[in-house]
Design a protein around this motif. Structure first.
Motif, PDB file in Angstrom:
ATOM      1  N   GLY A 320       0.779  -1.236   0.000  1.00 17.21           N
ATOM      2  CA  GLY A 320       0.000   0.000   0.000  1.00 17.21           C
ATOM      3  C   GLY A 320       0.810   1.285   0.000  1.00 17.21           C
ATOM      4  O   GLY A 320       0.238   2.368   0.100  1.00 17.21           O
ATOM      5  N   ALA A 321       2.119   1.193  -0.105  1.00 16.87           N
ATOM      6  CA  ALA A 321       2.929   2.418  -0.107  1.00 16.87           C
ATOM      7  C   ALA A 321       2.796   3.140  -1.447  1.00 16.87           C
ATOM      8  O   ALA A 321       2.449   2.529  -2.465  1.00 16.87           O
ATOM      9  CB  ALA A 321       4.391   2.064   0.156  1.00 16.87           C
ATOM     10  N   THR A 322       3.034   4.456  -1.422  1.00  9.66           N
ATOM     11  CA  THR A 322       3.050   5.259  -2.647  1.00  9.66           C
ATOM     12  C   THR A 322       4.401   5.953  -2.724  1.00  9.66           C
ATOM     13  O   THR A 322       4.830   6.579  -1.751  1.00  9.66           O
ATOM     14  CB  THR A 322       1.960   6.346  -2.590  1.00  9.66           C
ATOM     15  N   ILE A 323       5.044   5.821  -3.870  1.00  7.50           N
ATOM     16  CA  ILE A 323       6.390   6.394  -4.027  1.00  7.50           C
ATOM     17  C   ILE A 323       6.385   7.323  -5.232  1.00  7.50           C
ATOM     18  O   ILE A 323       5.943   6.936  -6.308  1.00  7.50           O
ATOM     19  CB  ILE A 323       7.440   5.284  -4.275  1.00  7.50           C
ATOM     20  N   GLY A 324       6.906   8.544  -5.059  1.00  6.01           N
ATOM     21  CA  GLY A 324       7.073   9.467  -6.176  1.00  6.01           C
ATOM     22  C   GLY A 324       5.865  10.346  -6.389  1.00  6.01           C
ATOM     23  O   GLY A 324       4.973  10.378  -5.540  1.00  6.01           O
ATOM     24  N   PRO A 325       5.796  11.060  -7.519  1.00  5.17           N
ATOM     25  CA  PRO A 325       6.769  11.071  -8.619  1.00  5.17           C
ATOM     26  C   PRO A 325       8.106  11.709  -8.207  1.00  5.17           C
ATOM     27  O   PRO A 325       8.179  12.410  -7.220  1.00  5.17           O
ATOM     28  CB  PRO A 325       6.064  11.931  -9.677  1.00  5.17           C
ATOM     29  N   PHE A 326       9.125  11.405  -8.967  1.00  6.35           N
ATOM     30  CA  PHE A 326      10.476  11.951  -8.760  1.00  6.35           C
ATOM     31  C   PHE A 326      11.028  11.642  -7.373  1.00  6.35           C
ATOM     32  O   PHE A 326      11.522  12.535  -6.682  1.00  6.35           O
ATOM     33  CB  PHE A 326      10.497  13.468  -8.998  1.00  6.35           C
ATOM     34  N   ALA A 327      10.933  10.412  -6.928  1.00 12.62           N
ATOM     35  CA  ALA A 327      11.535  10.051  -5.642  1.00 12.62           C
ATOM     36  C   ALA A 327      12.781   9.226  -5.899  1.00 12.62           C
ATOM     37  O   ALA A 327      12.869   8.504  -6.892  1.00 12.62           O
ATOM     38  CB  ALA A 327      10.551   9.248  -4.806  1.00 12.62           C
ATOM     39  N   ARG A 328      13.748   9.355  -5.001  1.00 14.34           N
ATOM     40  CA  ARG A 328      14.932   8.508  -5.084  1.00 14.34           C
ATOM     41  C   ARG A 328      15.056   7.736  -3.784  1.00 14.34           C
ATOM     42  O   ARG A 328      15.243   8.328  -2.712  1.00 14.34           O
ATOM     43  CB  ARG A 328      16.182   9.368  -5.317  1.00 14.34           C
ATOM     44  N   ILE A 329      14.952   6.424  -3.881  1.00 13.00           N
ATOM     45  CA  ILE A 329      15.040   5.579  -2.693  1.00 13.00           C
ATOM     46  C   ILE A 329      16.334   4.802  -2.788  1.00 13.00           C
ATOM     47  O   ILE A 329      16.510   3.963  -3.671  1.00 13.00           O
ATOM     48  CB  ILE A 329      13.844   4.599  -2.600  1.00 13.00           C
ATOM     49  N   ARG A 330      17.247   5.111  -1.876  1.00 14.81           N
ATOM     50  CA  ARG A 330      18.598   4.554  -1.956  1.00 14.81           C
ATOM     51  C   ARG A 330      18.746   3.313  -1.079  1.00 14.81           C
ATOM     52  O   ARG A 330      17.875   2.989  -0.282  1.00 14.81           O
ATOM     53  CB  ARG A 330      19.602   5.648  -1.597  1.00 14.81           C
ATOM     54  N   PRO A 331      19.891   2.609  -1.216  1.00 17.55           N
ATOM     55  CA  PRO A 331      20.052   1.308  -0.559  1.00 17.55           C
ATOM     56  C   PRO A 331      19.788   1.294   0.954  1.00 17.55           C
ATOM     57  O   PRO A 331      19.972   2.286   1.642  1.00 17.55           O
ATOM     58  CB  PRO A 331      21.507   0.943  -0.867  1.00 17.55           C
ATOM     59  N   GLN A 332      19.373   0.114   1.391  1.00 19.15           N
ATOM     60  CA  GLN A 332      19.093  -0.194   2.796  1.00 19.15           C
ATOM     61  C   GLN A 332      17.964   0.636   3.371  1.00 19.15           C
ATOM     62  O   GLN A 332      17.994   1.018   4.543  1.00 19.15           O
ATOM     63  CB  GLN A 332      20.360  -0.041   3.640  1.00 19.15           C
ATOM     64  N   THR A 333      16.980   0.906   2.543  1.00 18.50           N
ATOM     65  CA  THR A 333      15.802   1.618   3.030  1.00 18.50           C
ATOM     66  C   THR A 333      14.659   0.624   3.147  1.00 18.50           C
ATOM     67  O   THR A 333      14.497  -0.253   2.308  1.00 18.50           O
ATOM     68  CB  THR A 333      15.435   2.752   2.048  1.00 18.50           C
ATOM     69  N   HIS A 334      13.905   0.765   4.221  1.00 17.77           N
ATOM     70  CA  HIS A 334      12.742  -0.099   4.428  1.00 17.77           C
ATOM     71  C   HIS A 334      11.530   0.819   4.608  1.00 17.77           C
ATOM     72  O   HIS A 334      11.434   1.542   5.587  1.00 17.77           O
ATOM     73  CB  HIS A 334      12.977  -0.974   5.661  1.00 17.77           C
ATOM     74  N   ILE A 335      10.643   0.750   3.647  1.00 13.13           N
ATOM     75  CA  ILE A 335       9.448   1.591   3.695  1.00 13.13           C
ATOM     76  C   ILE A 335       8.275   0.708   4.073  1.00 13.13           C
ATOM     77  O   ILE A 335       7.929  -0.228   3.354  1.00 13.13           O
ATOM     78  CB  ILE A 335       9.249   2.298   2.344  1.00 13.13           C
ATOM     79  N   LYS A 336       7.679   0.997   5.233  1.00  9.43           N
ATOM     80  CA  LYS A 336       6.614   0.119   5.732  1.00  9.43           C
ATOM     81  C   LYS A 336       5.266   0.445   5.097  1.00  9.43           C
ATOM     82  O   LYS A 336       5.149   1.389   4.320  1.00  9.43           O
ATOM     83  CB  LYS A 336       6.571   0.209   7.257  1.00  9.43           C
ATOM     84  N   ALA A 337       4.274  -0.351   5.468  1.00 11.33           N
ATOM     85  CA  ALA A 337       2.979  -0.312   4.777  1.00 11.33           C
ATOM     86  C   ALA A 337       2.308   1.062   4.806  1.00 11.33           C
ATOM     87  O   ALA A 337       2.385   1.782   5.796  1.00 11.33           O
ATOM     88  CB  ALA A 337       2.049  -1.355   5.380  1.00 11.33           C
ATOM     89  N   HIS A 338       1.650   1.402   3.699  1.00 11.63           N
ATOM     90  CA  HIS A 338       0.807   2.598   3.565  1.00 11.63           C
ATOM     91  C   HIS A 338       1.541   3.900   3.818  1.00 11.63           C
ATOM     92  O   HIS A 338       0.939   4.909   4.203  1.00 11.63           O
ATOM     93  CB  HIS A 338      -0.441   2.485   4.461  1.00 11.63           C
ATOM     94  N   THR A 339       2.820   3.865   3.602  1.00 11.95           N
ATOM     95  CA  THR A 339       3.617   5.081   3.746  1.00 11.95           C
ATOM     96  C   THR A 339       3.614   5.832   2.432  1.00 11.95           C
ATOM     97  O   THR A 339       3.479   5.235   1.373  1.00 11.95           O
ATOM     98  CB  THR A 339       5.034   4.650   4.175  1.00 11.95           C
ATOM     99  N   LYS A 340       3.751   7.155   2.519  1.00  9.73           N
ATOM    100  CA  LYS A 340       3.800   7.944   1.293  1.00  9.73           C
ATOM    101  C   LYS A 340       5.122   8.696   1.194  1.00  9.73           C
ATOM    102  O   LYS A 340       5.468   9.482   2.080  1.00  9.73           O
ATOM    103  CB  LYS A 340       2.640   8.948   1.280  1.00  9.73           C
ATOM    104  N   ILE A 341       5.839   8.434   0.120  1.00  8.73           N
ATOM    105  CA  ILE A 341       7.068   9.170  -0.162  1.00  8.73           C
ATOM    106  C   ILE A 341       6.766   9.991  -1.417  1.00  8.73           C
ATOM    107  O   ILE A 341       6.497   9.416  -2.466  1.00  8.73           O
ATOM    108  CB  ILE A 341       8.245   8.215  -0.448  1.00  8.73           C
ATOM    109  N   GLY A 342       6.788  11.302  -1.287  1.00  8.27           N
ATOM    110  CA  GLY A 342       6.303  12.145  -2.381  1.00  8.27           C
ATOM    111  C   GLY A 342       7.371  12.681  -3.311  1.00  8.27           C
ATOM    112  O   GLY A 342       8.448  12.098  -3.460  1.00  8.27           O
ATOM    113  N   ASN A 343       7.050  13.805  -3.955  1.00  6.67           N
ATOM    114  CA  ASN A 343       7.941  14.373  -4.976  1.00  6.67           C
ATOM    115  C   ASN A 343       9.246  14.888  -4.421  1.00  6.67           C
ATOM    116  O   ASN A 343       9.290  15.530  -3.375  1.00  6.67           O
ATOM    117  CB  ASN A 343       7.372  15.578  -5.729  1.00  6.67           C
ATOM    118  N   PHE A 344      10.285  14.682  -5.156  1.00 12.98           N
ATOM    119  CA  PHE A 344      11.624  15.196  -4.844  1.00 12.98           C
ATOM    120  C   PHE A 344      12.047  14.844  -3.422  1.00 12.98           C
ATOM    121  O   PHE A 344      12.539  15.679  -2.681  1.00 12.98           O
ATOM    122  CB  PHE A 344      11.698  16.702  -5.106  1.00 12.98           C
ATOM    123  N   VAL A 345      11.798  13.617  -3.038  1.00 11.78           N
ATOM    124  CA  VAL A 345      12.229  13.135  -1.725  1.00 11.78           C
ATOM    125  C   VAL A 345      13.317  12.098  -1.944  1.00 11.78           C
ATOM    126  O   VAL A 345      13.185  11.219  -2.795  1.00 11.78           O
ATOM    127  CB  VAL A 345      11.043  12.516  -0.948  1.00 11.78           C
TER     128      VAL A 345
END
Ligand code: UD1
Ligand code: CA
Length: 452
Positions: A320-345
């Protein structure tokens, strides 16, 4: 059942590649040409011999497979000479399967058929019919039976009109192969020992030469330059995309999808145009990837939405997570359920708890963030002091106001609120509002400067 020995010819330099790398180390879909051939041979053969020449050390180092018998061909005296170098390692009562390090897309099923035919008849050859046979050895048949192969440079005008050509790939009972190799000589236009001459020897010996005519030109295509390399890359990608679609993956345009690795997906996943998958990537069910994303070595759950233009590497993204637009997720990241990572993050080496939102313009590095946290626009974890990296820990329910800097190492207690524009350098207690900014003042008599 007799043993199967693969003999892979890989001694050529491949000068038309214009590269410092030997030809067989050029890649299709991040795997070397030789690697592709090896992966087919591995599943069918008991023993693999690779005949190497140019830059052999480089080839062996890159392939790094202790089960291969590396056979040196110091001087390239022809394909017959190359195969002969491997013969001392091959027992008489076996089948030799001859392959080429620069013919990468050969199919396992074709080789299995060829081996099967050789087990029955002693010798079988893979040919192909080409509109333009120039450069290839022509297959000479009499009453449908194969009698010889004549190389382009040795062929008569009539023979040059033959469209059925030798792919070079063959399976031969090893005892026969040894016998015929001892009979060939180099009295031909190129002064080489031609492997192809064993066919005339076999026919003269009364030996049946069985054959398979390949129905797929790309399967038997060799790679000599970067144009052909790019052509086969496309063929490989298109084939792979077709398989994925047959397994249920939704691809908006299979011509604009590349996977250079292993891709596993659940039901009803959709991938839009220009996506690149690398390494090992898995998706759960109902996950969508919008245009222009690069995803590498990442495990993604169900109902995840990857919006356009994201670059994601070495991480885990839960349901259920939402990523982006324009997101950069770099190594060793753990994004848990229903989290939102938005633009330019940008997120690096961090754990982001359930239902947390980082919606706009943030850098989060070396952080552990709890559940239901809101990180407002422009928040930065100052994780680097110029020498060392430090951690930021944020408790559940925290609200961080816009444009705040969290100078690590730092700990922000549960349900704390940070006022916008703060630079936080000390531990923040639970449940309180903390802020660090100068009081706002207004200067009544101040005037804007005027143009001189
Ligand atoms: C060869 C065949 C030809 C066939 C064509 C298909 C012979 C004599 N001719 O011709 O009938 O139509 O392949 O592509 O076999 N190699 C070595 N050591 C050598 C010579 C070659 O390892 O001493 C390797 C090369 O690296 C290459 C392969 O064998 O991968 C084929 O050699 P190449 O010289 O390209 O043969 P062709 O002239 O193309
Ligand atoms: Ca060739």
């Amino acid at each position: 059942m007799s043993h199967i020995h693969a003999i892979i010819l890989a001694a050529g330099r491949g000068s038309r590649m214009n590269s410092s790398k030997p030809k067989v180390l050029q890649t299709i879909s991040n795997n070397t040409l030789l690697g592709h051939v090896l992966s087919q041979a591995k599943t069918l053969c008991d023993k693999i011999h690779v005949v190497y020449g140019f830059e052999g050390k480089q080839v062996q180092r890159k392939i790094n497979n202790p089960n291969i018998n590396w056979v040196e061909q110091a001087e390239q005296l022809g394909t017959g000479h190359a195969v002969a170098q491997a013969m001392p390692y091959i027992d008489d009562n076996s089948i030799s399967l001859i392959l080429y390090g620069d013919v990468p897309l050969i199919k396992k099923s074709t080789l299995a058929d060829l081996i099967h035919k050789a087990q029955q008849s002693g010798l079988s050859l893979l040919s192909v019919v080409l509109d333009n046979p120039a450069g290839y050895g022509r297959i000479i048949r009499k009453d449908k039976q194969i009698k010889a192969i004549v190389e382009q440079k040795d062929a008569s005008d009539i023979q040059l009109n033959i469209n059925e050509v030798n792919t070079g790939i063959m399976a031969v009972h090893s005892q026969l192969l040894k016998r015929y190799l001892s009979k060939i000589n180099s009295s031909n236009a190129q002064g080489e020992l031609y492997l192809t001459d064993i066919i005339a020897c076999a026919a003269a010996d009364g030996q049946t030469v069985s054959s398979i005519i390949s129905q797929n030109q790309f399967e038997v295509a060799g790679v000599n330059d970067k144009v052909q390399l790019a052509e086969l890359e496309r063929v490989f990608q298109k084939d792979q995309a077709t398989q994925f679609m047959q397994q249920g993956l939704g691809l908006k345009d299979p011509n604009r999808f590349d996977c250079r690795g292993i891709f596993i997906f659940g039901q009803d996943c959709e991938v839009d145009i220009n996506t690149l998958i690398e390494g090992e990537v898995s998706l759960g069910d109902n996950t969508t990837i919008a245009p222009n994303c690069i995803i590498k070595n990442t495990k993604i759950g169900n109902h995840v939405s990857i919006l356009p233009n994201c670059v994601i590497e070495d991480c885990v993204i839960e349901d259920g997570a939402t990523i982006g637009p324009f997101a950069r997720i770099r190594p060793q990241t753990h994004i848990k359920a229903h989290t939102k990572i938005g633009n330019f993050v940008e997120v690096k080496k961090s754990t982001i708890g359930k239902n947390t939102k980082i919606s706009h313009l943030s850098y989060v590095g070396d952080a552990i963030i709890g559940e239901n946290v809101n990180i407002s626009a422009g928040v930065i974890t100052c994780n680097y002091d110029g020498v060392n990296k430090h951690q930021t820990i944020i408790g559940d329910g925290v609200f961080i106001g816009s444009n705040s800097q969290l100078v690590a190492p730092i700990k922000i207690g549960k349900n704390a609120t940070i006022g916008a524009g703060s630079t936080i350098t000390k531990t923040v207690p639970n449940n309180q509002l903390s802020l660090s900014r100068t009081k706002q003042t207004s200067l009544k008599n101040w005037q804007r400067p005027t143009k001189k």
